[in-house]
Design a protein around this motif. Sequence first.
Motif, PDB file in Angstrom:
ATOM      1  N   LEU A 172       8.208  -6.552   2.551  1.00 40.14           N
ATOM      2  CA  LEU A 172       7.571  -7.067   1.343  1.00 40.14           C
ATOM      3  C   LEU A 172       6.417  -7.996   1.707  1.00 40.14           C
ATOM      4  CD1 LEU A 172       7.757  -7.287  -1.775  1.00 40.14           C
ATOM      5  CD2 LEU A 172       9.175  -9.323  -1.417  1.00 40.14           C
ATOM      6  N   ASP A 173       5.260  -7.727   1.146  1.00 43.07           N
ATOM      7  CA  ASP A 173       4.107  -8.612   1.301  1.00 43.07           C
ATOM      8  C   ASP A 173       4.108  -9.556   0.100  1.00 43.07           C
ATOM      9  OD1 ASP A 173       1.746  -9.874   1.736  1.00 43.07           O
ATOM     10  OD2 ASP A 173       0.489  -8.079   1.712  1.00 43.07           O
ATOM     11  N   VAL A 174       4.810 -10.673   0.259  1.00 49.15           N
ATOM     12  CA  VAL A 174       4.988 -11.605  -0.856  1.00 49.15           C
ATOM     13  C   VAL A 174       3.652 -12.133  -1.347  1.00 49.15           C
ATOM     14  CG1 VAL A 174       6.039 -13.796  -1.550  1.00 49.15           C
ATOM     15  CG2 VAL A 174       7.294 -12.241  -0.067  1.00 49.15           C
ATOM     16  N   ASP A 175       2.749 -12.404  -0.427  1.00 51.75           N
ATOM     17  CA  ASP A 175       1.458 -12.975  -0.799  1.00 51.75           C
ATOM     18  C   ASP A 175       0.652 -12.035  -1.689  1.00 51.75           C
ATOM     19  OD1 ASP A 175      -0.512 -15.186  -0.363  1.00 51.75           O
ATOM     20  OD2 ASP A 175      -1.696 -13.517   0.413  1.00 51.75           O
ATOM     21  N   ALA A 176       0.932 -10.731  -1.604  1.00 54.34           N
ATOM     22  CA  ALA A 176       0.178  -9.746  -2.386  1.00 54.34           C
ATOM     23  C   ALA A 176       0.865  -9.376  -3.698  1.00 54.34           C
ATOM     24  CB  ALA A 176      -0.033  -8.481  -1.557  1.00 54.34           C
TER      25      ALA A 176
ATOM     26  N   VAL B 252       2.367 -14.248  -8.483  1.00 53.08           N
ATOM     27  CA  VAL B 252       3.557 -14.067  -9.317  1.00 53.08           C
ATOM     28  C   VAL B 252       3.519 -15.037 -10.496  1.00 53.08           C
ATOM     29  CG1 VAL B 252       6.058 -14.452  -9.400  1.00 53.08           C
ATOM     30  CG2 VAL B 252       5.056 -13.120  -7.539  1.00 53.08           C
ATOM     31  N   CYS B 253       3.829 -14.524 -11.679  1.00 51.43           N
ATOM     32  CA  CYS B 253       3.946 -15.342 -12.889  1.00 51.43           C
ATOM     33  C   CYS B 253       5.421 -15.435 -13.268  1.00 51.43           C
ATOM     34  CB  CYS B 253       3.140 -14.722 -14.034  1.00 51.43           C
ATOM     35  SG  CYS B 253       3.357 -15.550 -15.631  1.00 51.43           S
TER      36      CYS B 253
ATOM     37  N   PRO C 195      12.759  -5.053  -3.506  1.00 49.59           N
ATOM     38  CA  PRO C 195      12.463  -6.126  -2.543  1.00 49.59           C
ATOM     39  C   PRO C 195      11.911  -7.392  -3.200  1.00 49.59           C
ATOM     40  CG  PRO C 195      11.599  -4.024  -1.779  1.00 49.59           C
ATOM     41  CD  PRO C 195      12.024  -3.817  -3.195  1.00 49.59           C
ATOM     42  N   ALA C 196      11.075  -7.221  -4.224  1.00 46.73           N
ATOM     43  CA  ALA C 196      10.490  -8.384  -4.889  1.00 46.73           C
ATOM     44  C   ALA C 196      11.565  -9.176  -5.628  1.00 46.73           C
ATOM     45  CB  ALA C 196       9.396  -7.942  -5.861  1.00 46.73           C
TER      46      ALA C 196
ATOM     47  N   LEU D 269      12.949 -13.033  -5.039  1.00 47.60           N
ATOM     48  CA  LEU D 269      13.102 -14.045  -6.082  1.00 47.60           C
ATOM     49  C   LEU D 269      14.507 -14.634  -6.066  1.00 47.60           C
ATOM     50  CD1 LEU D 269      11.937 -15.457  -8.638  1.00 47.60           C
ATOM     51  CD2 LEU D 269      12.947 -13.590  -9.961  1.00 47.60           C
ATOM     52  N   ARG D 270      15.520 -13.769  -5.978  1.00 45.18           N
ATOM     53  CA  ARG D 270      16.903 -14.261  -5.943  1.00 45.18           C
ATOM     54  C   ARG D 270      17.126 -15.196  -4.762  1.00 45.18           C
ATOM     55  NH1 ARG D 270      18.159  -8.515  -6.511  1.00 45.18           N
ATOM     56  NH2 ARG D 270      19.193  -8.568  -4.473  1.00 45.18           N
ATOM     57  N   ASP D 271      16.651 -14.791  -3.596  1.00 44.25           N
ATOM     58  CA  ASP D 271      16.847 -15.611  -2.406  1.00 44.25           C
ATOM     59  C   ASP D 271      16.119 -16.950  -2.527  1.00 44.25           C
ATOM     60  OD1 ASP D 271      18.397 -13.643  -1.316  1.00 44.25           O
ATOM     61  OD2 ASP D 271      16.833 -12.818  -0.031  1.00 44.25           O
ATOM     62  N   THR D 272      14.939 -16.932  -3.142  1.00 47.19           N
ATOM     63  CA  THR D 272      14.192 -18.170  -3.332  1.00 47.19           C
ATOM     64  C   THR D 272      14.960 -19.146  -4.203  1.00 47.19           C
ATOM     65  OG1 THR D 272      12.058 -17.031  -3.086  1.00 47.19           O
ATOM     66  CG2 THR D 272      12.033 -19.157  -4.211  1.00 47.19           C
TER      67      THR D 272
END
Length: 312
Positions: A91-95, A127-128, A292-293, A297-300
């Motif tokens: 996962l490219d979180v930044d994108a 992300v919003c 993956p996204a 979020l869940r892990d965060t």
Amino acid sequence: MKNVDIDLNLLVALDVLLAEGSVTAAAQRLGLSISAMSRTLARLRAATGDPLLVRAGRGMVPTPRAEELREHVHILTRDAQAVLRPQMNKLDVDALDLTFTIRVSEAFMAFLSAVVVAAVSKTAPGVCLRFAPKPDKDAGPLRDGVIDLEIGVIGTTAPEIRTRFLFNDRLVGLVRTGHWLLAAGDVIRPETYAACYHIAVSKDGNTVGPIDAALHALGLERLIKVVVPGFPDAMRIARQSDLVALVPQSCVGNHQTPDHDAMSGLASFDLPVVIPDFKISAMWHPRRDADPAHKWLRDTVMDICRAAYLQR
């Protein structure tokens, strides 16, 4: 018959319109103006050859054709979104360019929402986060995909809903700074506590809870003078009166990191009777397990809750 190019974005709009039964509500959910949503409905009417939603008094009701289409459109929309959502091995979180809707309890909103927003903004600026109120514990919004993640006390009996324990919360007493109840020292007797005037928090009018059962076992009863719908209301009234509030510990921070802004002019105290803690959990529909996204979020959220509460 002449071939007509169909804008598949209309499918999403139709799904929301049929779910909400209101142009105004659909516009709010899609982030559009009411006039733009009205124009979209006009395009849908032209495309389907049916009015779809018609006036009935002050509201709108679906036509028979709309009723027939509702479930089919919802399935098509859900499947199309699944097909078009990229599945990345890494996962490219930044994108990420997504909106997540999180239904939260008042306690989570008061103490942890800002921390979650800061963490998400730092690692995933695209992300919003949309925080939605939690008026009930119905699993329907999770099943329908209206809500991506829910934080609070588990109340649904829907067997398929996934859950992850976040932290234990508990109720504490709250009074204004300098309240006479705290003047005698750290130990508050049940009789003294019960004799105070109290604020009860209830959305449905039911003011009886675990604290009342514990007091009743001692032959005592709270004197409730005010009933409010939410904990922030109770905190505000307690700050400006001699009334005693009962709120989750998470509304005021934890022992190591109290929320000084929320507690300005207030003092918390341990209850003079023993009542059980309650578990705060994350809940989501299993269709999002492999996303993956969503997992990010869940892990965060889990990491933030662990940092805030497991050291209490």
